[in-house]
Design a protein around this motif. Sequence first.
Motif, mmCIF file in Angstrom:
data_model
loop_
_atom_site.group_PDB
_atom_site.id
_atom_site.type_symbol
_atom_site.label_atom_id
_atom_site.label_comp_id
_atom_site.label_asym_id
_atom_site.label_seq_id
_atom_site.Cartn_x
_atom_site.Cartn_y
_atom_site.Cartn_z
ATOM 1 N N ILE A 1 0.834 -1.202 0.000
ATOM 2 C CA ILE A 1 0.000 0.000 0.000
ATOM 3 C C ILE A 1 0.872 1.256 0.000
ATOM 4 C CG2 ILE A 1 -0.223 0.008 2.537
ATOM 5 C CD1 ILE A 1 -3.012 1.046 0.113
ATOM 6 N N ARG A 2 2.040 1.164 0.620
ATOM 7 C CA ARG A 2 2.948 2.325 0.630
ATOM 8 C C ARG A 2 3.280 2.750 -0.803
ATOM 9 N NH1 ARG A 2 8.417 2.423 0.759
ATOM 10 N NH2 ARG A 2 8.608 0.208 1.190
ATOM 11 N N GLU A 3 3.440 1.775 -1.673
ATOM 12 C CA GLU A 3 3.771 2.098 -3.062
ATOM 13 C C GLU A 3 2.542 2.532 -3.862
ATOM 14 O OE1 GLU A 3 6.039 -1.117 -4.756
ATOM 15 O OE2 GLU A 3 7.590 -0.969 -3.228
ATOM 16 N N SER A 4 1.428 1.808 -3.730
ATOM 17 C CA SER A 4 0.245 2.201 -4.504
ATOM 18 C C SER A 4 -0.242 3.582 -4.059
ATOM 19 C CB SER A 4 -0.862 1.154 -4.381
ATOM 20 O OG SER A 4 -1.106 0.842 -3.043
ATOM 21 N N ARG A 5 -0.130 3.850 -2.741
ATOM 22 C CA ARG A 5 -0.612 5.123 -2.189
ATOM 23 C C ARG A 5 0.328 6.287 -2.520
ATOM 24 N NH1 ARG A 5 0.369 4.911 3.875
ATOM 25 N NH2 ARG A 5 2.414 5.474 3.055
ATOM 26 N N ASP A 6 1.639 6.036 -2.435
ATOM 27 C CA ASP A 6 2.593 7.147 -2.592
ATOM 28 C C ASP A 6 3.184 7.239 -3.997
ATOM 29 O OD1 ASP A 6 2.123 7.480 0.047
ATOM 30 O OD2 ASP A 6 4.064 6.709 0.739
ATOM 31 N N PHE A 7 3.040 6.187 -4.776
ATOM 32 C CA PHE A 7 3.640 6.210 -6.112
ATOM 33 C C PHE A 7 2.599 6.044 -7.228
ATOM 34 C CE2 PHE A 7 5.543 4.005 -9.758
ATOM 35 C CZ PHE A 7 6.398 5.006 -10.187
ATOM 36 N N ASP A 8 1.989 4.860 -7.305
ATOM 37 C CA ASP A 8 1.143 4.558 -8.472
ATOM 38 C C ASP A 8 0.037 5.587 -8.682
ATOM 39 O OD1 ASP A 8 2.333 2.015 -7.385
ATOM 40 O OD2 ASP A 8 1.439 1.189 -9.210
ATOM 41 N N VAL A 9 -0.757 5.809 -7.648
ATOM 42 C CA VAL A 9 -1.948 6.653 -7.831
ATOM 43 C C VAL A 9 -1.584 8.135 -8.024
ATOM 44 C CG1 VAL A 9 -4.159 7.341 -6.873
ATOM 45 C CG2 VAL A 9 -3.402 4.971 -6.651
ATOM 46 N N PRO A 10 -0.700 8.692 -7.196
ATOM 47 C CA PRO A 10 -0.334 10.101 -7.454
ATOM 48 C C PRO A 10 0.309 10.305 -8.824
ATOM 49 C CG PRO A 10 0.552 9.370 -5.336
ATOM 50 C CD PRO A 10 -0.083 8.167 -5.969
ATOM 51 N N GLN A 11 1.127 9.342 -9.249
ATOM 52 C CA GLN A 11 1.743 9.468 -10.576
ATOM 53 C C GLN A 11 0.685 9.397 -11.680
ATOM 54 O OE1 GLN A 11 5.130 9.485 -12.065
ATOM 55 N NE2 GLN A 11 5.564 10.507 -10.149
ATOM 56 N N ALA A 12 -0.313 8.531 -11.487
ATOM 57 C CA ALA A 12 -1.377 8.420 -12.496
ATOM 58 C C ALA A 12 -2.122 9.750 -12.615
ATOM 59 C CB ALA A 12 -2.331 7.290 -12.132
ATOM 60 N N ALA A 13 -2.467 10.326 -11.482
ATOM 61 C CA ALA A 13 -3.166 11.619 -11.504
ATOM 62 C C ALA A 13 -2.288 12.686 -12.150
ATOM 63 C CB ALA A 13 -3.554 12.025 -10.085
ATOM 64 N N ALA A 14 -0.995 12.654 -11.810
ATOM 65 C CA ALA A 14 -0.073 13.655 -12.355
ATOM 66 C C ALA A 14 0.041 13.536 -13.873
ATOM 67 C CB ALA A 14 1.310 13.506 -11.709
ATOM 68 N N HIS A 15 -0.012 12.300 -14.384
ATOM 69 C CA HIS A 15 0.039 12.117 -15.833
ATOM 70 C C HIS A 15 -1.151 12.769 -16.523
ATOM 71 C CE1 HIS A 15 3.234 9.753 -17.748
ATOM 72 N NE2 HIS A 15 3.553 9.483 -16.511
ATOM 73 N N PHE A 16 -2.341 12.573 -15.945
ATOM 74 C CA PHE A 16 -3.514 13.203 -16.549
ATOM 75 C C PHE A 16 -3.419 14.722 -16.449
ATOM 76 C CE2 PHE A 16 -5.362 9.001 -16.634
ATOM 77 C CZ PHE A 16 -6.101 9.048 -17.798
ATOM 78 N N PHE A 17 -2.954 15.202 -15.323
ATOM 79 C CA PHE A 17 -2.827 16.654 -15.141
ATOM 80 C C PHE A 17 -1.844 17.228 -16.170
ATOM 81 C CE2 PHE A 17 -2.266 20.658 -12.941
ATOM 82 C CZ PHE A 17 -3.508 20.843 -12.341
ATOM 83 N N TYR A 18 -0.729 16.512 -16.368
ATOM 84 C CA TYR A 18 0.301 16.981 -17.302
ATOM 85 C C TYR A 18 -0.237 17.015 -18.729
ATOM 86 C CZ TYR A 18 4.564 16.999 -20.119
ATOM 87 O OH TYR A 18 5.523 17.302 -21.049
ATOM 88 N N TYR A 19 -0.801 15.890 -19.194
ATOM 89 C CA TYR A 19 -1.249 15.838 -20.591
ATOM 90 C C TYR A 19 -2.507 16.674 -20.819
ATOM 91 C CZ TYR A 19 2.459 12.784 -22.056
ATOM 92 O OH TYR A 19 3.700 12.290 -22.367
ATOM 93 N N ALA A 20 -3.306 16.901 -19.787
ATOM 94 C CA ALA A 20 -4.455 17.792 -19.924
ATOM 95 C C ALA A 20 -3.997 19.152 -20.450
ATOM 96 C CB ALA A 20 -5.157 17.947 -18.574
ATOM 97 N N GLY A 21 -2.896 19.602 -19.926
ATOM 98 C CA GLY A 21 -2.384 20.907 -20.325
ATOM 99 C C GLY A 21 -1.842 20.957 -21.749
ATOM 100 N N TRP A 22 -1.509 19.790 -22.311
ATOM 101 C CA TRP A 22 -1.010 19.759 -23.687
ATOM 102 C C TRP A 22 -2.137 19.849 -24.721
ATOM 103 C CZ3 TRP A 22 3.302 21.031 -25.736
ATOM 104 C CH2 TRP A 22 4.537 20.674 -25.197
ATOM 105 N N ALA A 23 -3.368 19.471 -24.323
ATOM 106 C CA ALA A 23 -4.430 19.244 -25.308
ATOM 107 C C ALA A 23 -4.645 20.442 -26.231
ATOM 108 C CB ALA A 23 -5.725 18.876 -24.586
ATOM 109 N N ASP A 24 -4.507 21.658 -25.711
ATOM 110 C CA ASP A 24 -4.730 22.838 -26.559
ATOM 111 C C ASP A 24 -3.414 23.510 -26.982
ATOM 112 O OD1 ASP A 24 -3.985 23.775 -24.100
ATOM 113 O OD2 ASP A 24 -5.705 25.103 -23.812
ATOM 114 N N LYS A 25 -2.308 22.722 -26.903
ATOM 115 C CA LYS A 25 -0.992 23.290 -27.267
ATOM 116 C C LYS A 25 -0.220 22.359 -28.192
ATOM 117 C CE LYS A 25 -0.956 25.181 -22.584
ATOM 118 N NZ LYS A 25 -2.182 24.471 -22.173
#
Lengths: 488, 286
Positions: free
Chosen positions: A120-144
Amino acid sequence: MTSTPTGTVFEYAPAPESTAIVDIRSSYGLFVDGEFVDPTGGRSFKTVNPATEEVLAEVAEAGEDDVDLAVRAARRAYTRTWGRMSGRERGKYLFRIARLLQERSRELAVLESIDNGKPIRESRDFDVPQAAAHFFYYAGWADKLRYAVPAADPRPLGVAGQVIPWNFPLLMLAWKVAPALAAGNTVVLKPAETTPLSALLFAEICQQADLPPGVVNILTGAGETGRAVVAHPDVDKVAFTGSTEVGKQIARAVAGTRKKVTLELGGKAANIVFDDAPVDQAVEGIVNGIFFNQGHVCCAGSRLLVQESVADEVLERLKRRMGTLRLGDPLDKNTDVGAINSAEQLTRIKELSDVGEQEGAGRWSPPCDLPTNGFWFPPTIFTGVSQAHRIAREEIFGPVLSVLTFRTPAEAVEKANNTPYGLSAGVWTDKGSRILWAADKLRAGVVWANTFNKFDPTSPFGGYKESGYGREGGRHGLEGYLTWEGKA
Amino acid sequence: MSRVDVRKTYKLAIGGQFPRSESGRTYEVTDAGGKFLANASRASRKDARDAVVAARKAFGGWAGKTPYNRGQVLYRVAEVLEGRRAQFAEEVMRSEGGTRRQAEAVVDASVDRLVWYAGWADKVAQVVGGTNPVAAPYFDFSVPEPTGVVAVLAPQDSSLLGLVSVVAPVVVTGNTCVVATSQLRPLPAITFSEVLATSDVPGGVVNVLTGPLADTAPTLASHMDVNAIDLTGAGTDEDATAWETAAADNLKRVRRPAAEDWLAEPGLDRMTWLLETKTVWHPIGI
């Protein structure tokens, strides 16, 4: 406190994360055109908790007809809504998804650990936050997008067929779906057979985000389902993460078609420790390199190359550190090493480890009680490994480290590059010029210097040689989902 | 009586040498009107393997040169080609037909293409690489590196401009290559390899094979020490598919055949598909 032959370990009280937050249904359908539907063939399979072997749910198995329905839905969504929507609007959907992933992060982390077996330490601190960060990052590319590639007119490819592995189920989904959608494609995604649950929860998140139907379709199933997704004639793009063997099958399957392909495949990374390396940091890096996620990592540092003059000291400290790793309940917040993902994978790890012994390498694991149920393998190192040994050449995809030695920097680089793979490598030294020299010589897509297994949405990731082609992450990650004037 | 001219034996170019095919075989090459021009070497599977060995041997040194140096070498190729403009116009005219003026335009465009790519040598890394603003205390940067040994099936129609347009972007970034030339129009390629040999391009960086593709392309496509294959000149869809399938054995990067306008300004794509992105991380701290 307990004294073990390798050191002193504190006894911790159990600290399990509550499972009350997740609501696993008894059965799941396929997510097609915005809704959960029954598979046309009526077939299903079970997904189990690898830490207990308890059946978690019945999951629909998609056949060729289901793949066809999903691709049609994706095509409709591409031509009618998503492909025509402005980048700004598409981006807002992706930002919504990123926020929903953050809001439901605890639930996703617990579900991921239950279905995958990772701590859980890894899924909580790595997998899920990184997944959210990926969407946040690419969201910003959509209109650029016109700033992302060296062309004024980048266009999406159409329908992307995506097949992902079981080692980082949600994060690999994010690596695939976020850039595809940002670029204006629609997707048909097949999660791994043994870890479908977080992808199915992601389908609910797409519903909560009011993502237009058909933009994301999720088909559960095994290899046959994946083959059907790759082979469907109306798929424009194939993205795959998994074994090199399957990657080659996919490369053959798309030969002579118009389909674009990106492949993120296996690895046998060298983690090179020079004699001037800060030993304690290097040992932490070695442990993180091979025991992170039970070694179920394509870029795992599975070959330790240590300079002969410091080999004894490094190994002694490594063994001491391995004696403090806690193996057990993935949901316990103190667990370092969780369950092996499946019986099949455990068999492969055991087989290759036995081969390592038969070929003459020295096997060592710290004293370690394995739970009676579930799939488990102790952190293991092999010493006296030669380059010809199978455990030095083949990807084990488990918590097994092969230790080799070298005398000169040139020898280290030659040994590191002596593999058909080329995904990642590690370098440990206090000398800056040596880091840059080694980083230049290593034929690998990611080089971690005085660190290991670091990832970021902005940072391109992918392999040389038989570790695949194309990059995921960063501006480079968009290129695999776009076409433009003059691009082959 | 007019002077009897001294004709050239057209051979292969492998590892900086000009050998005949080890098979001892040749094939007849005619001009656009069907008149005999030369007996060109008919490269064998063994010649293809030898060429791959030469290309691999040259890779480390060529990739290790500074981009500035590779740019200078490519510019030198343009200079030498310009100096032999009349000879190449003659060869292109004989190979492709058309007027002398058209042939001269092709040679001029070829020289200009080399100059264009020469300039990219020390610029492409800044366009496609850079630093990555990661969300943790690390310095993280990505650089392009050459993929390795590339098999190039040169276009069948455009014997010089097409050839230059597919070879220059491969080598400018540090790759080395084995080129299978146009089958019916191979002579400008062989003469071009003389230009390369006198322009400080190290032996083995560009290896040239002439003859039917059926003799060499299957070997190049399935060769485990070739990292990428450009199928531009593959000819039929059937052959292109067969060679793309064979290329999967070691996951070669593959460029499929597509319609090309050799006179148009190229984009970056013929360089970038043969560049691997390497990302390097290092912690920041005291």
